[in-house]
Design an enzyme around this catalytic site. Structure first.
Site, PDB file in Angstrom:
ATOM      1  N   LYS A   1       0.812  -1.237   0.187  1.00 26.44           N
ATOM      2  CA  LYS A   1      -0.189   0.021   0.170  1.00 26.44           C
ATOM      3  C   LYS A   1       0.956   1.365  -0.024  1.00 26.44           C
ATOM      4  O   LYS A   1       1.925   1.306   0.842  1.00 26.44           O
ATOM      5  CB  LYS A   1      -0.733   0.033   1.325  1.00 26.44           C
TER       6      LYS A   1
ATOM      7  N   ASP B   1     -16.152  -3.528  -0.973  1.00 23.79           N
ATOM      8  CA  ASP B   1     -14.668  -3.721  -1.273  1.00 23.79           C
ATOM      9  C   ASP B   1     -13.834  -4.039  -0.266  1.00 23.79           C
ATOM     10  O   ASP B   1     -12.714  -4.399  -0.361  1.00 23.79           O
ATOM     11  CB  ASP B   1     -14.040  -2.576  -2.221  1.00 23.79           C
TER      12      ASP B   1
END
Length: 507
Positions: free
Chosen positions: A135, A274
């Protein structure tokens, strides 16, 4: 107890590095590209942006060892570049994954890894796979105007909270490392940038299925479902209706997960579709927090002004998300769509019953009550206890730990937390009549959680270059049920002047 290696002094002066191979360096981990090969429609090959001055902030050494990666190598120059995606083992194919999702109830057909990359899968000793995922590694085709970067604070937040969840035995993605990039990230103010290396059973989400279902290609949908079954629920392949069995299995995993969140006062804060994984792991620790004063309406997300994802709403939101998952599977569950809806609805009803059973069983453990008989009495005690907690704004975590002392005869620590003493005394008398088991309570009720003021304290210090508060906090939450000398402040609620707590998504 989990240990972590801090490497604040390690600075690598390197310019932008192109994607390269490790060639014959055998110490690097082997990464499979099974997801990219099985579902190329959902995988965009991509490269991480070069980190100008990568510096390892924190490394989860036990996790690295569990994954078969040498922690010493990860601390070295090549390992740090590997953790930022700037050095990729031969044969690995980093990809940005595609998915859709309902965000705060509104459907977005194309989300995907806007600032993340799946570097590949690591094989476990048991023959399974674990994703290695970054990330903050830069913009991808899914970035939607964002910069694709992440700041030190939010990445360390995910490290702290995910490792706390793991120590609490709650299914979760894990944090392997956080590396400062040497790049400035512009948010409300300029902040130091970072990349998080994350481990997960997979990154398949309800939103992954929504993305494929919206495309209308049943063959791709079937391949995705078969991939999920093979990776996570192989027993479903033996069922008469494997796709209904998949839905059942995901529902069961989510029922257990959400119950565990509720039992420790965890508020995810952004339960979009999600952010619901097929594997049943907690994922994406953005606007999340542990509730202190018990309040079913507790909200910590700065963007959840109407409380869609409040603490008490999490069970119903999980059911809502699973209903969206069911919709994607209808073409696979049965050719007759009316029959498919009927079967999926029956399974969804089962999810609610499983969640309630898990909550009831977990609350019995927190109260030290034996399983089985006196169900009505136990349920009444549970509900009345929560009502008293809400009435007096009692700290959720401290109350149950203090109640363990009351089971041993020392009632004042728990009693002193209430304004309504008569109400608590009446409840206490009913509870003690059931002979609560203090040792069972100690195993179910943590002493230490990542309290919000301590999280913020450690993140502020780390952003300024001081990792000591982070290290101390990780020490406390790494063994949450073991009370230890010198850690008293980590068991105490926030001071009154801390104020109302708000968290942000970090983008």
């Amino acid at each position: 107890m989990t240990t972590h290696a801090f490497a604040g002094a390690l600075t690598l002066q390197t310019g932008p590095v192109a994607l390269r191979s490790l060639g014959g360096v055998s110490i690097a981990p082997d990464l499979d590209d099974r997801f990219a090969r099985a579902l190329p429609e959902l995988a965009v090959p991509w490269q991480a942006e070069a980190a100008p001055e990568p510096r390892l902030l924190v490394l989860n050494e036990p996790l690295a060892t569990e994954l078969g990666i040498d922690p010493g190598w990860l601390r070295g120059p090549e390992g740090v570049r590997f953790l930022t995606g700037n050095l990729v083992p031969e044969g690995a194919v980093p990809v940005a994954q595609a998915y859709a999702g309902h965000q705060f109830g509104g459907y977005v057909p194309r989300l995907g890894d806007g600032r993340a990359l799946l570097l590949g899968e690591l094989a476990t000793a048991e023959g399974g796979l674990r994703d290695l995922h970054l990330k903050g590694s830069g913009r991808t085709p899914f970035a939607r105007g964002g910069d694709g970067l992440a700041a030190v604070g939010p990445m360390l937040r995910e490290y702290i909270i995910s490792e706390a969840m793991h120590a609490l035995a709650i299914p979760t993605t894990r944090s392997l490392a956080v590396v400062a990039t040497g790049r400035t990230v512009q948010r409300e103010t300029p902040l130091p940038g970072a990349v998080l290396a994350r481990i997960a059973s997979s990154h398949l989400r309800v939103g992954t299925f929504q993305y494929v279902a919206a495309g209308g290609d049943v063959d791709v949908l079937r391949r995705l479902a078969d991939y999920a079954i093979a990776r996570h629920y192989p027993d479903a392949a033996k069922a008469a209706n494997r796709y209904l069995a998949l839905f059942d299995a995901v529902g069961s995993a989510q029922a257990a997960l959400i119950a565990q969140w509720m039992l420790v006062g965890f508020v995810h804060g952004v339960m979009n579709t999600d952010n619901m994984t097929i594997a049943g792991e907690t994922i994406d620790y953005g606007p999340c927090a542990f509730m202190e004063a018990y309040d079913p309406e507790a909200v910590f997300s700065s963007i959840d002004s109407w409380g869609r994802y409040a603490y008490g709403a999490q069970p119903s939101i999980a059911g809502w998300n699973l209903a969206r998952f069911a919709e994607t599977l209808l073409p696979l569950i049965a050719d007759d769509q009316d029959r498919a809806v009927e079967l999926a609805q029956e399974s969804l009803t089962g999810f609610g019953a499983q969640l309630q059973l898990a909550l009831s069983s977990g609350m019995r453990a927190k109260l030290g009550l034996a399983d089985g008989p006196a169900e009505d009495v136990a349920t009444s005690l549970m509900n009345d206890a929560l009502a008293l907690l809400a009435e007096s704004h009692v700290d959720f975590t401290s109350f149950f730990r203090n109640l363990g002392q009351a089971a041993r005869g020392e009632t004042e620590p728990a009693r002193g937390m209430f304004m309504n003493l008569n109400g608590f005394d009446e409840w206490l008398s009913r509870w003690r009549a059931l002979n609560p088991d203090a040792e069972r309570m100690d195993r179910a009720n943590p002493v230490y959680i990542p309290r919000n003021h301590l999280v913020e304290e450690s993140l502020e210090a780390a952003t300024g270059g001081d990792l000591a508060p982070l290290e101390k906090l990780l020490e406390a939450i790494g063994a949450p049920y073991d009370e230890r000398d010198g850690l008293q402040r980590y068991a105490e609620p926030a001071p009154e002047d801390f104020g109302k707590y708000r968290t942000f998504c970090g983008t």
